[in-house]
Motif scaffolding. Structure first.
Motif, PDB file in Angstrom:
ATOM      1  N   THR A  63       0.823  -1.065  -0.236  1.00  0.00           N
ATOM      2  CA  THR A  63      -0.021  -0.077   0.073  1.00  0.00           C
ATOM      3  C   THR A  63       0.929   1.244  -0.057  1.00  0.00           C
ATOM      4  O   THR A  63       0.414   2.321  -0.231  1.00  0.00           O
ATOM      5  CB  THR A  63      -1.067   0.082   1.327  1.00  0.00           C
ATOM      6  N   GLN A  64       2.358   1.151   0.286  1.00  0.00           N
ATOM      7  CA  GLN A  64       3.082   2.446   0.323  1.00  0.00           C
ATOM      8  C   GLN A  64       4.081   2.157  -0.762  1.00  0.00           C
ATOM      9  O   GLN A  64       5.397   1.948  -0.865  1.00  0.00           O
ATOM     10  CB  GLN A  64       3.862   2.295   1.685  1.00  0.00           C
ATOM     11  N   VAL A  65       3.653   1.963  -1.973  1.00  0.00           N
ATOM     12  CA  VAL A  65       4.412   1.837  -3.328  1.00  0.00           C
ATOM     13  C   VAL A  65       3.956   2.807  -4.470  1.00  0.00           C
ATOM     14  O   VAL A  65       2.798   3.281  -4.470  1.00  0.00           O
ATOM     15  CB  VAL A  65       4.237   0.355  -3.740  1.00  0.00           C
ATOM     16  N   CYS A  66       4.978   2.968  -5.449  1.00  0.00           N
ATOM     17  CA  CYS A  66       4.723   3.690  -6.427  1.00  0.00           C
ATOM     18  C   CYS A  66       5.578   3.197  -7.816  1.00  0.00           C
ATOM     19  O   CYS A  66       6.513   2.334  -7.222  1.00  0.00           O
ATOM     20  CB  CYS A  66       4.886   5.021  -6.328  1.00  0.00           C
TER      21      CYS A  66
END
Lengths: 111, 476
Positions: free
Chosen positions: B35-38
């Motif tokens: 969920t903390q990705v790009c």
């Protein structure tokens, strides 16, 4: 004058300095390429030519030249420590080869 | 023949930043997977990483704290390797021009001696993703990928597992006190690899070195090194050779296993990262980092001993935890009795916190309230025993001690008339103790004292009770 703390000769520099050392199988392995014997022969000859060409650079005396870290004369391109929204998980997992339990699933590789 | 060990450590520390090293994704631990990705931290082609200035400044601050030379010019390199936790097939790191070079961390040895352990370099890189291994597959969570990671490489200056343990402990203390990292090993914020070799004492050259990985706790590092030193020594004694290899520590099995030998060592093929511009550290940047330097643990320990009149032991316990030291100072600075504050913190407070599994940051008692409590006890308004009762209530409710004493009517009874009543009652009820005392058993008075305290529900002023008892027993 900048002083590098650690210096190690790179595989390719070694190979460029001495084309007899050139090991196409090793280089292919590093790139995770699988080459047939005939491909190995062909590519080995081509890369040796390329290296011999690049080796011309060794004729230059660069002992008084600082190594170039970047071709663009810019430094300290920084951003503030601020959180920005991430990408939605469902979207990002669409690109996963396989998924389960919200994870990217890959072949098991244990060292 | 006598052998000695030569140990060097590579410590990886996650820096305390809000966002990742090269993108704006959150670094917070424990988020739901992926969920903390790009695209940047997932390693997509064509993305542009941009440096987090806070990570750079924290690395500079670390360099200043360990006496490093902070590089005027530093750059980024790509370290090639193939593993699913780093899908772009390279890790952004620093190879030949790290931000900090040289430095030292002082460790304490037995007998009060100190030793400086040299630091070769400290550089910045990006953390990799977390893999979980299943039966036939592995699952990858990229929340951790791209978190700023500082690698601190020591010189091979340590000679025993105890010195290695002391080094990590001291380094951790410095990093936590400087606000560089929380260094929580359970959260993977501090990880450690070690190089260890063994040589006959007196020999100058190093023996063949072995790298040990997977030591997940500081005590695990000590156990792994102790095992490995013993294994290598035994091999040399039998006339065998130690081979240069990487071994994995298995804490449950209590031994190390071969991971890879020299022939299979990685060839990282570092080269400058064209996506990232170099860092030029200016005088202003160093001055800014210097302003944020904390007091180093050793200096703080000495100051606590001097300023608050604490024994070395108290100062050591308090300073070992930066938050605890801060809490103590807030309470002690306003108190007439800083040593009493230390006693309350070290016994009552730490005991209660560990019982409740809470950290000092989650403590309900305000430091000012602790100052007030010590003043109440020292001023004789409440007894030490009642003080503990009040403390327990403060811990649960967060109320001030003054309020609790008032609400519960706990004020110490120092009124002689009231105390004499309790004393008479105790004497009447315990003729045997009275007789014992008169027969010369001075200790019997303590029983009577206890009775008075019980009758007064702990509120009687123990000193006055003692005086009244003495007077009555001797007089009568």
């Amino acid at each position: 004058m900048r002083k590098p703390v650690a210096r190690r000769y790179d595989t390719f520099l070694n190979m460029a300095n001495d084309t007899n050392q050139f090991d196409v199988g090793y280089v292919a392995h590093l790139a995770r390429l699988h080459l047939s014997d005939s491909e190995k022969q062909k590519i080995s000859a081509q890369l040796k030519d390329t290296l011999a060409y690049v080796a011309k650079l060794n004729e230059l005396d660069v002992s008084k030249v600082e190594p170039t870290a970047h071709a663009t004369p810019l430094a300290n391109v920084l951003r503030r420590d601020e959180v920005r929204p991430s990408i939605d998980r469902a979207t990002i997992l669409k690109n996963a080869p396989e998924q389960a339990r919200d994870l990217f699933i890959v072949p098991k590789i244990v060292e | 023949m006598q052998y000695e060990a030569v140990i060097g450590l590579e410590v990886h520390v996650q820096l305390k930043t809000k966002s990742k090293m090269f993108c704006g994704c959150a670094t917070e631990f424990g988020g739901s997977p992926n969920t903390q990705v790009c695209p940047v931290c997932l390693g997509y082609p064509g993305v542009l990483p941009v440096m987090n200035e806070e990570a750079v400044s924290k690395t500079i601050r670390t360099g200043l704290m360990i006496g490093s030379k902070v590089a005027g010019f530093s750059k980024w390199d790509r370290k090639s390797y193939f593993y699913p936790d780093m899908p772009k097939n390279y890790q952004i790191s620093q190879y030949d021009l790290p931000l900090c070079a040289e430095g030292a961390v002082e460790i304490k040895l037995d007998g009060g001696k100190t030793k400086a352990i040299g630091v070769t370099r400290a550089h910045l890189e990006e953390d990799v993703a977390k893999s979980t291994h299943f039966e036939t597959t592995s699952g990858v969570d990229f929340n951790r990928a791209g978190v700023p990671l500082m690698e601190v490489v020591s010189e091979p200056d340590m000679r025993s597992p105890e010195e290695a343990f002391a080094y990590i402990t001291a380094l951790k203390e410095i990093l936590v006190s400087g606000g560089i990292s929380d260094c929580d090993m359970e959260k993977g914020q501090l990880r450690c690899d070690s190089n260890v070799s063994v040589r006959p004492i007196g020999q100058k050259e190093f023996g063949e070195k072995v790298e040990i990985k997977n030591m997940n706790t500081i005590s695990g590092v000590r156990r792994a090194l102790a095992y490995e030193i013993q294994r290598q020594t035994a091999a040399l004694q039998k006339g065998e050779k130690v081979s240069q290899e990487t071994r994995r520590w298995d804490d449950a099995a209590g031994r190390t296993f071969v991971m890879r030998t020299k022939e299979y060592a990685h060839d990282y093929r570092y080269f400058p990262d064209p996506d990232l511009m170099p860092v030029v550290v200016s005088e202003e940047m160093i001055a800014a980092a210097r302003k944020l330097l904390p007091e180093l643990p050793e200096a703080k320990r000495q100051r606590f001993i001097k300023q608050y009149g604490l024994p070395e032991y108290d100062a050591g316990v308090l300073v070992a935890d930066t938050a605890l030291a801060g809490y103590y100072e807030k309470a002690a600075v306003a108190s007439k009795n800083p040593k009493a504050i230390s006693n309350w913190v070290m016994t009552e407070l730490l005991g209660k916190l560990s019982e409740a599994k809470r950290t000092i940051g989650e403590c309900a008692i305000q430091p000012e309230h602790l100052t007030e409590l010590v003043a109440l006890v020292d001023g004789g308004q409440i007894s030490g025993k009642i003080g503990k009762e009040v403390f327990a209530e403060m811990f649960d409710s967060g109320k001030s001690p003054g309020l609790i004493v008032k609400e519960k009517g706990l004020v110490q009874v120092s009124d002689t008339g009231a105390l004499e009543g309790f004393v008479n009652e105790a004497i009447a009820k315990s003729p045997k103790s009275v007789a014992d005392f008169k027969a010369g058993n001075e200790g019997a008075i303590n029983f009577l004292k206890g009775q008075v305290m019980k009758l007064s529900k702990g509120k009687a002023n123990p000193q006055l009770v003692g005086e009244i008892l003495q007077r009555k027993l001797r007089g009568g």
